[in-house]
Design an enzyme around this catalytic site. Structure first.
Site, PDB file in Angstrom:
ATOM      1  N   LYS A  75     -29.678  -7.391  49.277  1.00  0.00           N
ATOM      2  CA  LYS A  75     -29.522  -7.389  47.819  1.00  0.00           C
ATOM      3  C   LYS A  75     -30.209  -8.586  47.129  1.00  0.00           C
ATOM      4  CE  LYS A  75     -25.955  -3.977  47.436  1.00  0.00           C
ATOM      5  NZ  LYS A  75     -24.821  -3.698  48.319  1.00  0.00           N
ATOM      6  N   ASP A 126     -20.893  -9.684  56.827  1.00  0.00           N
ATOM      7  CA  ASP A 126     -21.778  -8.890  55.979  1.00  0.00           C
ATOM      8  C   ASP A 126     -21.678  -9.459  54.562  1.00  0.00           C
ATOM      9  OD1 ASP A 126     -23.067  -7.127  54.328  1.00  0.00           O
ATOM     10  OD2 ASP A 126     -22.182  -5.313  55.183  1.00  0.00           O
ATOM     11  N   PHE A 155     -17.441  -1.183  53.501  1.00  0.00           N
ATOM     12  CA  PHE A 155     -18.717  -0.567  53.122  1.00  0.00           C
ATOM     13  C   PHE A 155     -19.838  -1.407  53.708  1.00  0.00           C
ATOM     14  CE2 PHE A 155     -22.586   0.120  50.824  1.00  0.00           C
ATOM     15  CZ  PHE A 155     -22.658   1.500  50.787  1.00  0.00           C
TER      16      PHE A 155
HETATM   17  C1  LIG Z   1     -24.909  -2.690  49.456  1.00  0.00           C
HETATM   18  C2  LIG Z   1     -24.291  -3.090  50.742  1.00  0.00           C
HETATM   19  C3  LIG Z   1     -24.854  -2.729  51.983  1.00  0.00           C
HETATM   20  C4  LIG Z   1     -26.018  -1.774  52.097  1.00  0.00           C
HETATM   21  O1  LIG Z   1     -27.174  -2.242  51.501  1.00  0.00           O
HETATM   22  P1  LIG Z   1     -28.356  -1.195  51.171  1.00  0.00           P
HETATM   23  O2  LIG Z   1     -29.488  -2.086  50.720  1.00  0.00           O
HETATM   24  O3  LIG Z   1     -27.847  -0.298  50.091  1.00  0.00           O
HETATM   25  O4  LIG Z   1     -28.663  -0.465  52.421  1.00  0.00           O
HETATM   26  C5  LIG Z   1     -24.270  -3.223  53.125  1.00  0.00           C
HETATM   27  N1  LIG Z   1     -23.189  -4.015  53.077  1.00  0.00           N
HETATM   28  C6  LIG Z   1     -22.622  -4.373  51.908  1.00  0.00           C
HETATM   29  C7  LIG Z   1     -21.431  -5.270  51.925  1.00  0.00           C
HETATM   30  C8  LIG Z   1     -23.143  -3.916  50.700  1.00  0.00           C
HETATM   31  O5  LIG Z   1     -22.553  -4.254  49.560  1.00  0.00           O
END
Ligand SMILES: *Cc1c(COP(=O)(O)O)cnc(C)c1O
Length: 426
Positions: free
Chosen positions: A274, A233, A146
């Protein structure tokens, strides 16, 4: 009805259902206030927040230091765009790059935008530094990833719900199994045009899948061997969530407060979002050293709000809180306690199969089918009992409370969770 008149939960949900696109399926609870580890609904009932907006609120709701930084900056200067310099961005860039030990950063807003930025950076590096033929670059990604919701990002998702009917899709991605080094090496050794490997150090949305002990380190070594960028990520796993400043830090024994040791893995490209703002504001970033980041030149990429003065002020404060309050240490300590306590319960449970995670990013797997509604029903009962959590899949419930939790609060939460689970034992 005036916009700010008090409304009931029923009214608030009816408004969202009628006037909002139905792109989420929220747990039926309507929140109006948050403080630390707690939130309150419009009827005044108090809950533990055990999701933290998917790990955005590591510093807790409405942290006074971050709120003050935001309010002060909002009264002085909110937005200049990058057409002009402002007196906050450089300070933030210096603070954040020294904090995470990279030469440079590129500020964006949402996590998905930061992932897109990392993809663009990686491709440009591939053509201009690595020497891959134009438009041939491939990025290796993992199954069940994700990384966000843009058209390019969902192009390499394998979640049918996120993908279906959003094509045509973006090319240039190769999928391998997560936590499978052999598949990774097979691709890296047989494909000439691989530019990067994009990976979550723990797959959060997929259901908090923690890879084998050595996986990230060995994957990074493979990337070095084949001259491929290792792109972490850490939008969900970063900023102390897993008991380390970054999940990539792995078992580094440095005192996390000043992070002076050697991380297990030093990503070539680091993606953050986040909790970078403590949940106050959309703030994301990509970090890399000069040899990579310098391929980006004026006009290549940007964002009107990226790196705005409020974001800069908020992110500095949010990162300071992580160190001042030793949130990585607390997440590590409470996470171990949480899993130990739940494991005691699971020994005699029929409804819960296991608990897994790192630090305060954890999940329980419910003993039922992927498409059952047991996890959802458990979350409804948890809500009734004063704790908010959400299933990631039909049979997995993620537990990610704010990291400012105390031991006493955590044990209180464990008893709410076990008491609730007992109601579902057959
Ligand atoms: C939440 C998330 C995203 C996307 O972030 P948004 O601010 O919702 O666009 C990307 N990568 C990971 C691992 C995430 O948990």
């Amino acid at each position: 009805m005036a916009v700010l008149d008090h409304i009931s939960s029923q009214e608030a949900m009816a408004l969202e259902n009628k006037y909002g696109a139905q792109n989420y399926h929220p747990l039926p609870v309507v929140l109006t206030k948050g403080e630390g580890v707690f939130v309150w609904d419009v009827e005044g009932k108090k809950y533990y927040d055990f999701l933290s907006a998917y790990s955005s609120l590591n510093q807790g709701h409405c942290h006074p230091k971050i709120v003050n930084a935001m309010a002060e900056q909002a009264q002085r200067l909110t937005l200049t765009s990058r057409a002009f310099y402002n007196d906050m961005l450089g300070r933030y860039e210096k603070y954040a790059t020294q904090y995470f030990k990279f030469d440079k950063m590129l500020p964006m807003n949402s996590g998905a935008e930061a992932v897109e930025t990392a993809i663009k950076l990686c491709r440009k590096w591939a053509y201009e530094v690595k020497g891959i033929d134009i438009n041939k670059a491939q990025i290796v990604v993992c199954k069940n990833n994700f990384h966000g919701r843009t058209t390019t990002i969902i192009s390499f998702s394998n979640d049918p719900v996120a993908r279906k009917n959003f094509g045509p899709y973006t090319d240039g991605f190769i999928k391998v199994e997560y936590d499978n080094l052999k598949q990774l090496e097979d691709v890296l050794s047989s494909e000439e045009n691989v530019a990067g490997f994009l990976v979550e150090p723990i797959q959060g949305e997929a259901g908090v899948y923690v890879p084998s002990e050595n996986y990230l380190k060995a994957a990074k070594a493979l990337c070095e061997k084949y001259n491929v960028l290792f792109i972490a990520d850490e939008v969900q796993t970063g900023i102390a969530r897993t008991g380390r400043l970054l999940a990539s830090c792995g078992n580094c024994s440095c005192p996390k407060k000043d992070c002076s040791g050697t991380p297990d893995v030093k990503p070539d490209v680091l993606v953050l979002g986040k909790a970078l703002s403590g949940g106050l504001y959309p703030v994301s970033a990509v970090m890399a050293n000069n040899d990579i980041m310098n391929v980006i030149q004026p006009g290549n990429h940007g964002s009107t709000f990226g790196g705005n003065p409020i974001a800069a002020a908020v992110a500095i404060a949010a990162l300071e809180v992580v160190k001042d309050e030793e949130l990585a240490e607390n997440a590590e300590y409470l996470g171990k306690l949480f899993r130990a306590e739940l494991n005691k319960y699971i020994k005699t449970s029929n409804i819960v199969k296991l608990v897994r995670g790192k630090g305060l990013l954890n999940a329980i797997v419910i003993n039922d089918d992927e498409d059952s509604d047991t996890a959802w029903n458990i979350c409804l009962k948890l809500r009734d009992n004063g704790l908010l959590a959400k299933p990631t899949h039909g049979n997995i419930i993620r537990f990610a409370p704010p990291l400012v939790m105390t031991e006493e609060q955590l044990l209180d939460c464990v008893s709410i969770i076990t008491k609730t689970l007992k109601e579902f034992e057959s």
